[in-house]
Design a protein around this motif. Structure first.
Motif, PDB file in Angstrom:
ATOM      1  N   ASP A 114       0.805  -1.214   0.000  1.00  0.00           N
ATOM      2  CA  ASP A 114       0.000   0.000   0.000  1.00  0.00           C
ATOM      3  C   ASP A 114       0.844   1.272   0.000  1.00  0.00           C
ATOM      4  OD1 ASP A 114      -2.782  -1.114   2.126  1.00  0.00           O
ATOM      5  OD2 ASP A 114      -2.340  -1.455   0.010  1.00  0.00           O
ATOM      6  N   PHE A 115       2.125   1.144   0.295  1.00  0.00           N
ATOM      7  CA  PHE A 115       2.977   2.310   0.481  1.00  0.00           C
ATOM      8  C   PHE A 115       3.760   2.674  -0.763  1.00  0.00           C
ATOM      9  CE2 PHE A 115       3.050   0.750   5.019  1.00  0.00           C
ATOM     10  CZ  PHE A 115       2.319   1.801   5.533  1.00  0.00           C
ATOM     11  N   ALA A 171      15.254   9.058  -4.019  1.00  0.00           N
ATOM     12  CA  ALA A 171      14.526   8.226  -4.962  1.00  0.00           C
ATOM     13  C   ALA A 171      13.225   7.775  -4.341  1.00  0.00           C
ATOM     14  CB  ALA A 171      15.358   7.004  -5.367  1.00  0.00           C
ATOM     15  N   SER A 172      12.281   7.399  -5.181  1.00  0.00           N
ATOM     16  CA  SER A 172      11.028   6.837  -4.709  1.00  0.00           C
ATOM     17  C   SER A 172      10.556   5.772  -5.677  1.00  0.00           C
ATOM     18  CB  SER A 172       9.956   7.918  -4.529  1.00  0.00           C
ATOM     19  OG  SER A 172       9.499   8.392  -5.783  1.00  0.00           O
ATOM     20  N   ILE A 173       9.642   4.945  -5.187  1.00  0.00           N
ATOM     21  CA  ILE A 173       9.104   3.866  -6.000  1.00  0.00           C
ATOM     22  C   ILE A 173       7.651   3.656  -5.628  1.00  0.00           C
ATOM     23  CG2 ILE A 173       9.894   2.072  -4.387  1.00  0.00           C
ATOM     24  CD1 ILE A 173      10.550   0.384  -6.932  1.00  0.00           C
ATOM     25  N   GLY A 174       6.816   3.440  -6.640  1.00  0.00           N
ATOM     26  CA  GLY A 174       5.392   3.301  -6.430  1.00  0.00           C
ATOM     27  C   GLY A 174       4.994   1.930  -5.931  1.00  0.00           C
ATOM     28  N   TRP A 175       3.696   1.758  -5.782  1.00  0.00           N
ATOM     29  CA  TRP A 175       3.169   0.532  -5.196  1.00  0.00           C
ATOM     30  C   TRP A 175       3.575  -0.725  -5.958  1.00  0.00           C
ATOM     31  CZ3 TRP A 175      -1.029   4.303  -6.037  1.00  0.00           C
ATOM     32  CH2 TRP A 175      -1.302   5.059  -4.894  1.00  0.00           C
ATOM     33  N   SER A 176       3.529  -0.661  -7.270  1.00  0.00           N
ATOM     34  CA  SER A 176       3.789  -1.838  -8.083  1.00  0.00           C
ATOM     35  C   SER A 176       5.271  -2.079  -8.327  1.00  0.00           C
ATOM     36  CB  SER A 176       3.079  -1.723  -9.426  1.00  0.00           C
ATOM     37  OG  SER A 176       3.653  -0.708 -10.223  1.00  0.00           O
ATOM     38  N   GLY A 177       6.091  -1.072  -8.092  1.00  0.00           N
ATOM     39  CA  GLY A 177       7.511  -1.194  -8.350  1.00  0.00           C
ATOM     40  C   GLY A 177       7.932  -0.806  -9.747  1.00  0.00           C
ATOM     41  N   GLY A 212      21.087   7.809 -12.815  1.00  0.00           N
ATOM     42  CA  GLY A 212      22.096   7.100 -13.577  1.00  0.00           C
ATOM     43  C   GLY A 212      23.096   6.359 -12.729  1.00  0.00           C
ATOM     44  N   ARG A 213      23.136   6.648 -11.435  1.00  0.00           N
ATOM     45  CA  ARG A 213      24.057   5.978 -10.522  1.00  0.00           C
ATOM     46  C   ARG A 213      23.339   5.112  -9.492  1.00  0.00           C
ATOM     47  NH1 ARG A 213      26.977   8.836  -7.071  1.00  0.00           N
ATOM     48  NH2 ARG A 213      25.554  10.629  -7.017  1.00  0.00           N
ATOM     49  N   PHE A 214      22.160   5.546  -9.060  1.00  0.00           N
ATOM     50  CA  PHE A 214      21.401   4.827  -8.041  1.00  0.00           C
ATOM     51  C   PHE A 214      20.188   4.167  -8.669  1.00  0.00           C
ATOM     52  CE2 PHE A 214      22.584   7.615  -4.101  1.00  0.00           C
ATOM     53  CZ  PHE A 214      23.933   7.458  -4.409  1.00  0.00           C
ATOM     54  N   THR A 215      19.790   3.039  -8.112  1.00  0.00           N
ATOM     55  CA  THR A 215      18.601   2.332  -8.560  1.00  0.00           C
ATOM     56  C   THR A 215      17.769   1.914  -7.359  1.00  0.00           C
ATOM     57  OG1 THR A 215      19.757   1.459 -10.510  1.00  0.00           O
ATOM     58  CG2 THR A 215      17.691   0.392  -9.882  1.00  0.00           C
ATOM     59  N   ILE A 216      16.504   2.296  -7.361  1.00  0.00           N
ATOM     60  CA  ILE A 216      15.586   1.882  -6.308  1.00  0.00           C
ATOM     61  C   ILE A 216      14.744   0.718  -6.815  1.00  0.00           C
ATOM     62  CG2 ILE A 216      13.786   3.547  -6.960  1.00  0.00           C
ATOM     63  CD1 ILE A 216      13.174   3.856  -3.955  1.00  0.00           C
ATOM     64  N   SER A 217      14.474  -0.227  -5.937  1.00  0.00           N
ATOM     65  CA  SER A 217      13.634  -1.362  -6.282  1.00  0.00           C
ATOM     66  C   SER A 217      12.909  -1.827  -5.030  1.00  0.00           C
ATOM     67  CB  SER A 217      14.462  -2.500  -6.888  1.00  0.00           C
ATOM     68  OG  SER A 217      15.425  -2.980  -5.963  1.00  0.00           O
ATOM     69  N   ARG A 218      11.904  -2.665  -5.229  1.00  0.00           N
ATOM     70  CA  ARG A 218      11.177  -3.197  -4.081  1.00  0.00           C
ATOM     71  C   ARG A 218      10.761  -4.627  -4.354  1.00  0.00           C
ATOM     72  NH1 ARG A 218       6.182   0.587  -3.133  1.00  0.00           N
ATOM     73  NH2 ARG A 218       5.694  -0.944  -1.483  1.00  0.00           N
ATOM     74  N   ASN A 219      10.638  -5.380  -3.282  1.00  0.00           N
ATOM     75  CA  ASN A 219      10.147  -6.740  -3.327  1.00  0.00           C
ATOM     76  C   ASN A 219       8.996  -6.815  -2.331  1.00  0.00           C
ATOM     77  OD1 ASN A 219       9.651  -9.511  -3.010  1.00  0.00           O
ATOM     78  ND2 ASN A 219      11.758 -10.032  -3.560  1.00  0.00           N
ATOM     79  N   ASN A 220       7.779  -6.770  -2.839  1.00  0.00           N
ATOM     80  CA  ASN A 220       6.614  -6.723  -1.962  1.00  0.00           C
ATOM     81  C   ASN A 220       6.433  -8.021  -1.174  1.00  0.00           C
ATOM     82  OD1 ASN A 220       6.134  -4.155  -2.844  1.00  0.00           O
ATOM     83  ND2 ASN A 220       4.327  -4.657  -4.071  1.00  0.00           N
ATOM     84  N   ALA A 221       6.889  -9.125  -1.715  1.00  0.00           N
ATOM     85  CA  ALA A 221       6.791 -10.389  -1.000  1.00  0.00           C
ATOM     86  C   ALA A 221       7.688 -10.411   0.224  1.00  0.00           C
ATOM     87  CB  ALA A 221       7.132 -11.554  -1.926  1.00  0.00           C
ATOM     88  N   LYS A 222       8.758  -9.617   0.209  1.00  0.00           N
ATOM     89  CA  LYS A 222       9.698  -9.552   1.321  1.00  0.00           C
ATOM     90  C   LYS A 222       9.562  -8.286   2.140  1.00  0.00           C
ATOM     91  CE  LYS A 222      13.175 -12.351  -1.075  1.00  0.00           C
ATOM     92  NZ  LYS A 222      13.009 -13.528  -0.196  1.00  0.00           N
ATOM     93  N   GLY A 231       4.908   6.123   2.717  1.00  0.00           N
ATOM     94  CA  GLY A 231       3.796   7.038   2.735  1.00  0.00           C
ATOM     95  C   GLY A 231       2.815   6.781   1.625  1.00  0.00           C
ATOM     96  N   ARG A 232       1.838   7.666   1.545  1.00  0.00           N
ATOM     97  CA  ARG A 232       0.808   7.569   0.511  1.00  0.00           C
ATOM     98  C   ARG A 232       0.608   8.898  -0.201  1.00  0.00           C
ATOM     99  NH1 ARG A 232      -1.158   4.495   4.889  1.00  0.00           N
ATOM    100  NH2 ARG A 232      -1.446   2.280   4.354  1.00  0.00           N
ATOM    101  N   GLY A 233       1.547   9.806  -0.033  1.00  0.00           N
ATOM    102  CA  GLY A 233       1.446  11.104  -0.655  1.00  0.00           C
ATOM    103  C   GLY A 233       1.679  11.056  -2.148  1.00  0.00           C
ATOM    104  N   LEU A 234       1.338  12.162  -2.803  1.00  0.00           N
ATOM    105  CA  LEU A 234       1.451  12.242  -4.251  1.00  0.00           C
ATOM    106  C   LEU A 234       2.689  12.986  -4.722  1.00  0.00           C
ATOM    107  CD1 LEU A 234      -2.268  13.009  -5.166  1.00  0.00           C
ATOM    108  CD2 LEU A 234      -1.095  10.808  -5.177  1.00  0.00           C
ATOM    109  N   THR A 235       3.331  13.740  -3.837  1.00  0.00           N
ATOM    110  CA  THR A 235       4.530  14.480  -4.189  1.00  0.00           C
ATOM    111  C   THR A 235       5.732  13.690  -3.712  1.00  0.00           C
ATOM    112  OG1 THR A 235       3.320  16.566  -3.974  1.00  0.00           O
ATOM    113  CG2 THR A 235       5.719  16.681  -4.034  1.00  0.00           C
TER     114      THR A 235
END
Length: 123
Positions: free
Chosen positions: A31-32, A49-55, A66-76, A99-103
């Motif tokens: 949800d975050f 960096a930020s990442i949305g619900w689905s990744g 170009g140097r950093f990469t954000i990712s998520r694993n919702n199962a973990k 969070g759940r903000g839009l900005t």
């Protein structure tokens, strides 16, 4: 209560790499929106960096694009920040946020924060 715990910080040489991890508990992780912020001594806390619900949707500050990469694993319930080609100006305490903000780059969009993990890039 939602808790965020960061890990992976440390001392690294210029040009090196680190991967930060943030494990979320006490909430529904998928949800975050998730974000990484950093704060250097005497500076404001800035979005990295930020990442949305689905990744699939990500955002980056110009300084790390170009140097950093954000990712998520919702199962973990985990969000990651892969940092490559580190520079001295990357030295900061890095904070995971949920969070759940839009900005995406506003700290006010995030309701939950970790305690931070220190990244120091030697020069």
């Amino acid at each position: 209560q939602v808790q965020l715990v960061e890990s992976g910080g440390g001392l690294v040489q210029v040009g090196g790499s680190l991967t930060l991890s943030c494990v979320v508990s006490g909430g529904t992780f998928s949800d975050f929106y998730m974000g990484w912020f950093r704060q250097a001594p005497g500076k404001e806390r800035d979005a990295v960096a930020s990442i949305g619900w689905s990744g699939t949707r990500t955002s980056y500050s110009d300084s790390v694009k170009g140097r950093f990469t954000i990712s998520r694993n919702n199962a973990k319930n985990t969000v990651y920040l892969q940092m490559n080609n580190l520079k001295p100006e990357d030295t900061a305490a890095y904070y995971c946020a949920a969070g759940r903000g839009l900005t995406w780059a506003s700290s006010r969009s995030y309701d939950h924060w970790g305690q931070g993990t220190q990244v120091t890039v030697s020069s």
